[in-house]
Scaffold this motif. Sequence first.
Motif, mmCIF file in Angstrom:
data_model
loop_
_atom_site.group_PDB
_atom_site.id
_atom_site.type_symbol
_atom_site.label_atom_id
_atom_site.label_comp_id
_atom_site.label_asym_id
_atom_site.label_seq_id
_atom_site.Cartn_x
_atom_site.Cartn_y
_atom_site.Cartn_z
ATOM 1 N N SER A 47 103.738 40.144 59.753
ATOM 2 C CA SER A 47 103.373 40.525 61.116
ATOM 3 C C SER A 47 104.480 41.365 61.751
ATOM 4 C CB SER A 47 103.121 39.255 61.927
ATOM 5 O OG SER A 47 102.923 39.561 63.262
ATOM 6 N N THR B 76 103.495 45.135 62.472
ATOM 7 C CA THR B 76 103.172 45.403 63.884
ATOM 8 C C THR B 76 104.384 45.275 64.796
ATOM 9 O OG1 THR B 76 102.669 43.095 64.398
ATOM 10 C CG2 THR B 76 100.874 44.418 63.500
ATOM 11 N N GLN C 148 105.519 42.616 65.795
ATOM 12 C CA GLN C 148 105.319 41.436 66.634
ATOM 13 C C GLN C 148 106.045 40.222 66.057
ATOM 14 O OE1 GLN C 148 101.827 41.639 68.501
ATOM 15 N NE2 GLN C 148 101.687 39.545 69.221
ATOM 16 N N PRO D 298 107.060 40.736 86.131
ATOM 17 C CA PRO D 298 107.549 41.056 87.466
ATOM 18 C C PRO D 298 108.084 39.771 88.087
ATOM 19 C CG PRO D 298 105.159 40.990 87.449
ATOM 20 C CD PRO D 298 105.605 40.717 86.051
#
Lengths: 476, 511
Positions: free
Chosen positions: B75, B79, B81, B103
């Motif tokens: 993975s 990707t 990730q 945020p």
Amino acid sequence: MIFTSQVFLFWFLPAVLLGYYLLPFRFKSLFLTLVSYVFYGWWRVDFVLLMLVSTVIDFFCGRRIGLLNERIDGGVDPAERIDLDRKRKRAMLFSICANLGLLGYFKYWNFGIDTLNVMLGAAGFTEISWTQIVLPVGISFYTFQSLSYSIDVYRRQAPAVRRFVDFACYISLFPQLVAGPIVRYQTLAAELVHRTHTWEKLSRGAFLFQIGFAKKILLADSFATIADQCFALGDPTTYQAWLGSFAYAMQIYFDFSGYSDMAIGLGALFGFTFPINFDSPYKSQSITEFWRRWHISLSTWLRDYLYVPLGGNRRGKGRTYINLMLTMLLGGLWHGAAMTFVLWGAYQGAWLAIERMVGKRSLYPVLPKPLRIALTFVIVLGGWILFRAATVAQAGEFFSALAGFGGAADPGAVVLSTRQIAGCFLGAGIVWFLPNSQQLAESRSSVPHFVVAVAFLAAIAQIFVVSYSPFLYFQF
Amino acid sequence: MKFLGSLVSIITLLVVVFGAPAYDAAHGNWPGRRMSGSGTFEEFRSGVMAQRLEKRLVAGSSIDELVRPRYNEASYLLTGQTNPGVVVGKDNWLFPSDRLGEPGPNKREEFATSVKAMGELTRFLEDHGCLVVYQLVPRKRTLYPEMLPDGLVDPYVPLFDDVRDAMLAEGLRVPDLRSVLKPEGEPLYFTNDTHWKPEGCRAAATLIADYVRELLPNGEVPGKPMNVVLREYPPEEFIGYQQRLLGFERGSWLFNQFTNQIRQHGAVLEKDRDKLCRGSKRPQPIVLVGTSMSRGPYYGASQYVGLLGVQIEDRAAAGYGAGYRLAELMAEILTKRRPMPEVLIWEFPEDFPIREGRYFNEPLLSTIAVLGGAPYRADPLDASRELENVTVYSEKDGVLDAECEGPRTEIIYTLSEPIAGDAGAVLRFDFNVPKRGKPLGLLHIEWGEVIDEKPIARRSVLIRRSDSTHPVMEPLVLPAGAPINYIRIRPYNSKARFELGNLEIWTPRRR
């Protein structure tokens, strides 16, 4: 036990396959029944008893109706026939009342008391206190199956089953026990007595199981993350509402059709032929067509056991619209005891009625096919908002945001990664541009088998890392 | 052609479903070995037993150990990730993912309570002759923001400045460690862990030691002199926490890309240079209270022993947060188990007052409540004021030294002599959880006049670890006139085994 759990894949399924194929045919149904009870009892052992009660009631009702049918068929005088018909009807009504009674108690009692308490509270009376009832998994599905048996026997569309084991096997058959497809007795009647195990069935079963598994793990669960994020927002923006409803539409399709594929595939591995449950529903060009392609086993059940007995379209236009509305309202309520499901049913019923009303004057035919599909999909999205929203108020917020009156949620609260964006395009591509699972299974090419095997292995690897999520339709 | 496809489908399915148990069996890990255990009929009926069985079947399987790391590696390579919890920055720098990219507010209110509590405790300690110096440790993210991956923003910038400014405004002594922790050249923090390297710990301790020495009269450092020298050990491989979180196969090529080198530092006895002097567990005039930043392999106390030349009391611990260990020290001081230290160095990372939240504040606030409440209102350490350890329980109801099953299990102490309402007291007991147990979570304590009626007050204490003794100190701050007749102790939502030590209630001596 969940099809995508390790305990099912690596312990239950191999043990059952091994046992099933080693046993002589006369013991196969009994074996399947026993392991199906283990499968179901994995959630709660006491709910096995509930299923058994339902099975026993319908077996004996069916037997009684069957015997009465035989007596009538043997030749009786008109007076006796009226009496026997009355007895047949009584047996069928008993079965309906018992099944709907169980379903009503376990599924709708909480909802009913809650609603009553709201009214009592508003009127200034003391609210009723009661213990919340736990909903047995899959009760809606096996109750409908069981009902279809009694009614089919009553209507003489199916013979009464002779062996209890065959009937118990039909009701409890683990591949389709908890989330369908709702298989009618007449579909399986012959295969319960005699079924073949062929290379084609095995191949088709293995292929469908793998494609369903991959759809659930690789696609549905990825879309679930986006949908959950969007639906967790209070007052979403327009973008978030569209994204959330699109993601949920994809999630529910890949989740439920994935489960159905797995169920049909497992059935085939054990020699059964279950009916198709999804036929590329998002390629529909109208809501009427959508309901011929989505959850086909439920929509045909509702058509045959509710819409048609209500009069269908045989009693004039007005009555047809009312029947459509009523059928879809009850279909909505079947999904769950909540106002959002009732509204979802009303929404679908209203669209079906409108399409029926407009008929050939419909706007649809003047639109090119892609636009008709897009328009239908947008209408379907509206339904999914009602289906997914926790409350009617939340659904209202989403509708308002869809219409451009975006809410106050932080616009940066849902940010898609590159992988998620790619996933959205992949999902959309599969839904609109590729053949569906059944068509792929019937394809003469070997390429789909290779591709699906790779996707299946990737999904298998993923279940070791990502905690599994249950199928959406388990809650119904 | 179709036959080949069919063959692929069937073989794939069979290999997967039969291969996994076969692989387990081939590794001598039969499922039967993991199926031991029993349960009640209720557990069987409700499916709890099945869930437990499923957990055991899955958790210990050999196939899981085979697939999981390879999936993580594939993975990451395909990707980029990684497992949740870790973010790969530039040049393979690893960062914890908490709140990165979100945020997030950076408000003073988030740590205002903590800073105020620190101020109150510091004033109390300094009024009693203890010099308090804060070793506020900057996070890796604060020192090396340029190593974060592009596009990921740390919501807490400039947290270090904000927390330190608030502490300075409260009158606390907080030397700025950033000046020594980011030298040119080799970084002083691990790239595969949140912690600093031993060199970083040494650099920070050097600055703090000089600072303390300047504040002491004539620069005389109190404590037992130690004949030690500072030593640097040969380098070894260091596998960091974030590196382990990646979930890669240990020792694989990919895993090794993240491995760091560690060179331990510390004080060794002059006469035995192989023996690292790690500080003392017994009361000393100089106390270091700290977090994992001061534990092995960084050995903050050892650095101070070497730098100050005296024995240091090491009260640093990993996994307890910053507030708990200080409250523990305060409990010992207030119950007269140890003398007041002369110097307290309190170390914690800059984000702990926020990240630890209530777990940082609650122990401090409880301690402050003791300081402000009876019987200490006048002066808790006044020598003329005698405190008495009154062993008050006469009757224990419930389960003691036994397995605790669920939230209803509780221990009720019925007091033989009520505590007068205007007296106030400190409740103290040791809460022991055996090493092989689940962490307990919250412990509820309530006290009142009549059992099962509304208690006078209740409090929740966080039991953080399962592997040690927890000295729990709780103030019983009483409204006038309401005597305490019982104390109820109840673990919340836990099935862990626990034992309770003697219950001590400290009250002023009756006259």
